[in-house]
Design a protein around this motif. Structure first.
Motif, mmCIF file in Angstrom:
data_model
loop_
_atom_site.group_PDB
_atom_site.id
_atom_site.type_symbol
_atom_site.label_atom_id
_atom_site.label_comp_id
_atom_site.label_asym_id
_atom_site.label_seq_id
_atom_site.Cartn_x
_atom_site.Cartn_y
_atom_site.Cartn_z
ATOM 1 N N GLU A 1 67.296 74.036 60.362
ATOM 2 C CA GLU A 1 65.915 73.688 60.699
ATOM 3 C C GLU A 1 64.906 74.677 60.106
ATOM 4 O OE1 GLU A 1 66.052 73.383 64.981
ATOM 5 O OE2 GLU A 1 67.108 71.459 64.900
ATOM 6 N N GLY A 2 65.407 75.662 59.343
ATOM 7 C CA GLY A 2 64.530 76.627 58.684
ATOM 8 C C GLY A 2 64.077 77.776 59.564
ATOM 9 N N ASP A 3 64.706 77.923 60.722
ATOM 10 C CA ASP A 3 64.332 78.995 61.643
ATOM 11 C C ASP A 3 65.187 80.237 61.417
ATOM 12 O OD1 ASP A 3 62.386 77.441 62.951
ATOM 13 O OD2 ASP A 3 63.924 76.509 64.202
ATOM 14 N N PRO A 4 64.653 81.413 61.764
ATOM 15 C CA PRO A 4 65.424 82.656 61.594
ATOM 16 C C PRO A 4 66.474 82.804 62.692
ATOM 17 C CG PRO A 4 63.317 83.127 62.622
ATOM 18 C CD PRO A 4 63.300 81.665 62.273
ATOM 19 N N LEU A 5 67.417 83.683 62.459
ATOM 20 C CA LEU A 5 68.415 84.002 63.484
ATOM 21 C C LEU A 5 67.764 84.824 64.583
ATOM 22 C CD1 LEU A 5 71.529 84.984 61.337
ATOM 23 C CD2 LEU A 5 70.956 82.758 62.346
ATOM 24 N N PRO A 6 68.227 84.668 65.820
ATOM 25 C CA PRO A 6 67.673 85.457 66.924
ATOM 26 C C PRO A 6 68.129 86.909 66.859
ATOM 27 C CG PRO A 6 69.457 84.060 67.692
ATOM 28 C CD PRO A 6 69.220 83.703 66.261
ATOM 29 N N SER A 7 67.433 87.762 67.550
ATOM 30 C CA SER A 7 67.736 89.200 67.519
ATOM 31 C C SER A 7 69.120 89.519 68.052
ATOM 32 C CB SER A 7 66.682 89.985 68.303
ATOM 33 O OG SER A 7 66.668 89.562 69.655
ATOM 34 N N TRP A 8 69.679 88.681 68.914
ATOM 35 C CA TRP A 8 71.002 88.944 69.478
ATOM 36 C C TRP A 8 72.143 88.533 68.550
ATOM 37 C CZ3 TRP A 8 73.378 84.381 69.474
ATOM 38 C CH2 TRP A 8 72.620 83.230 69.675
ATOM 39 N N HIS A 9 71.854 87.815 67.470
ATOM 40 C CA HIS A 9 72.912 87.405 66.542
ATOM 41 C C HIS A 9 73.501 88.660 65.900
ATOM 42 C CE1 HIS A 9 75.042 85.559 63.226
ATOM 43 N NE2 HIS A 9 74.850 84.374 63.794
ATOM 44 N N TYR A 10 74.816 88.703 65.785
ATOM 45 C CA TYR A 10 75.482 89.918 65.281
ATOM 46 C C TYR A 10 75.033 90.311 63.881
ATOM 47 C CZ TYR A 10 78.746 87.735 61.999
ATOM 48 O OH TYR A 10 79.299 87.085 60.924
ATOM 49 N N LEU A 11 74.622 89.359 63.065
ATOM 50 C CA LEU A 11 74.157 89.709 61.723
ATOM 51 C C LEU A 11 72.837 90.476 61.772
ATOM 52 C CD1 LEU A 11 75.040 86.386 59.877
ATOM 53 C CD2 LEU A 11 76.148 88.629 59.563
ATOM 54 N N ILE A 12 72.076 90.286 62.839
ATOM 55 C CA ILE A 12 70.811 90.999 63.018
ATOM 56 C C ILE A 12 71.030 92.280 63.828
ATOM 57 C CG2 ILE A 12 68.447 90.844 63.922
ATOM 58 C CD1 ILE A 12 69.074 88.857 61.603
ATOM 59 N N SER A 13 71.764 92.154 64.929
ATOM 60 C CA SER A 13 71.952 93.294 65.841
ATOM 61 C C SER A 13 72.992 94.294 65.357
ATOM 62 C CB SER A 13 72.374 92.797 67.227
ATOM 63 O OG SER A 13 73.713 92.298 67.184
ATOM 64 N N GLY A 14 73.945 93.819 64.555
ATOM 65 C CA GLY A 14 75.027 94.686 64.108
ATOM 66 C C GLY A 14 76.185 94.768 65.095
ATOM 67 N N SER A 15 76.110 93.994 66.178
ATOM 68 C CA SER A 15 77.165 94.036 67.198
ATOM 69 C C SER A 15 77.556 92.630 67.619
ATOM 70 C CB SER A 15 76.676 94.807 68.424
ATOM 71 O OG SER A 15 77.584 94.660 69.502
ATOM 72 N N ARG A 16 78.852 92.375 67.706
ATOM 73 C CA ARG A 16 79.354 91.084 68.176
ATOM 74 C C ARG A 16 79.147 90.918 69.681
ATOM 75 N NH1 ARG A 16 81.025 86.830 64.898
ATOM 76 N NH2 ARG A 16 81.755 87.644 62.936
ATOM 77 N N GLU A 17 78.844 91.995 70.376
ATOM 78 C CA GLU A 17 78.653 91.941 71.832
ATOM 79 C C GLU A 17 77.299 91.378 72.243
ATOM 80 O OE1 GLU A 17 80.884 92.529 74.349
ATOM 81 O OE2 GLU A 17 82.239 92.479 72.628
ATOM 82 N N THR A 18 76.313 91.403 71.359
ATOM 83 C CA THR A 18 74.969 90.992 71.765
ATOM 84 C C THR A 18 74.873 89.506 72.108
ATOM 85 O OG1 THR A 18 74.333 90.889 69.428
ATOM 86 C CG2 THR A 18 73.696 92.874 70.662
ATOM 87 N N VAL A 19 75.741 88.663 71.540
ATOM 88 C CA VAL A 19 75.740 87.246 71.907
ATOM 89 C C VAL A 19 76.146 87.090 73.369
ATOM 90 C CG1 VAL A 19 78.095 86.763 71.123
ATOM 91 C CG2 VAL A 19 76.432 84.917 71.204
ATOM 92 N N ARG A 20 77.034 87.938 73.795
ATOM 93 C CA ARG A 20 77.470 87.914 75.199
ATOM 94 C C ARG A 20 76.395 88.531 76.102
ATOM 95 N NH1 ARG A 20 83.348 90.126 77.154
ATOM 96 N NH2 ARG A 20 83.285 89.191 79.207
ATOM 97 N N GLU A 21 75.838 89.649 75.669
ATOM 98 C CA GLU A 21 74.794 90.328 76.451
ATOM 99 C C GLU A 21 73.567 89.438 76.634
ATOM 100 O OE1 GLU A 21 74.242 93.874 74.169
ATOM 101 O OE2 GLU A 21 76.154 94.737 74.821
ATOM 102 N N ALA A 22 73.285 88.583 75.652
ATOM 103 C CA ALA A 22 72.132 87.687 75.726
ATOM 104 C C ALA A 22 72.398 86.467 76.610
ATOM 105 C CB ALA A 22 71.734 87.229 74.323
ATOM 106 N N GLY A 23 73.652 86.309 77.052
ATOM 107 C CA GLY A 23 73.987 85.184 77.919
ATOM 108 C C GLY A 23 74.261 83.896 77.175
ATOM 109 N N ILE A 24 74.536 83.983 75.894
ATOM 110 C CA ILE A 24 74.770 82.797 75.075
ATOM 111 C C ILE A 24 76.253 82.456 74.978
ATOM 112 C CG2 ILE A 24 74.397 81.771 72.783
ATOM 113 C CD1 ILE A 24 71.837 82.367 74.455
ATOM 114 N N SER A 25 77.114 83.440 75.012
ATOM 115 C CA SER A 25 78.548 83.236 74.882
ATOM 116 C C SER A 25 79.140 82.518 76.089
ATOM 117 C CB SER A 25 79.241 84.594 74.713
ATOM 118 O OG SER A 25 80.649 84.433 74.709
ATOM 119 N N VAL A 26 80.195 81.748 75.855
ATOM 120 C CA VAL A 26 80.883 81.044 76.937
ATOM 121 C C VAL A 26 81.968 81.891 77.583
ATOM 122 C CG1 VAL A 26 80.418 78.818 75.848
ATOM 123 C CG2 VAL A 26 82.635 79.933 75.486
#
Length: 158
Positions: free
Chosen positions: A99-124
């Motif tokens: 849709e042409g939107d940027p990745l959110p700040s919690w995405h690991y490519l932006i944050s540098g950590s795979r844990e931020t998806v979980r910390e943001a409450g997005i992970s299952v």
């Protein structure tokens, strides 16, 4: 072996290599959850019921390479079909970039950590049940939050 270009996630999806496409996934696991469709409205209703191949402790497919052999209706997202998959969560990196939107700040490519998806409450992780144990899907309807909805999960667990 493909190397990932710096900030490849800002490029149009059609410019990505296969390795970059695969690396775009945030690993939330939401796409591997069963969904129901309301017969009257066509609305997609999410559940907390995971595909039998989803490791509910890691939100990773137990056999990604061979998943279609075990789950024939598993959809392989591609650059060609991603824009048509309206059931993808609004937080999905593939949907965002299509849709042409940027990745959110919690995405690991932006944050540098795979844990931020979980910390943001997005992970299952820790919030779903396997389809082999769940029973009727109608008993497992949930309202999955988006990135700004972290509190929506609150104390909710599978």
């Amino acid at each position: 072996m493909d190397t990932l270009r710096p900030q490849f996630w800002t490029l149009p999806l059609t410019a990505l290599t296969r390795a970059e496409w695969e690396a775009l996934c945030d690993g939330c696991g939401q796409c591997c959850l069963h969904k129901l469709e309301d017969d009257d409205t066509g609305e997609i209703l999410p559940t907390n019921v995971a595909c039998k191949l989803l490791d509910t402790g890691t939100a990773q497919c137990k056999d990604y390479r061979n998943r279609k052999a075990y789950v024939p209706d598993c959809l392989r997202l591609t650059m060609r079909n991603v824009a048509d998959q309206h059931w993808l969560p609004r937080t999905c990196a593939y949907r965002l970039r299509a849709e042409g939107d940027p990745l959110p700040s919690w995405h690991y490519l932006i944050s540098g950590s795979r844990e931020t998806v979980r910390e943001a409450g997005i992970s299952v992780i820790g919030r779903v049940i396997c389809e082999t144990e769940a029973g009727p899907l109608e008993h497992h309807l949930v309202d999955w939050p988006d990135a700004g909805d972290q509190q929506a999960f609150g104390d909710w667990e599978a």
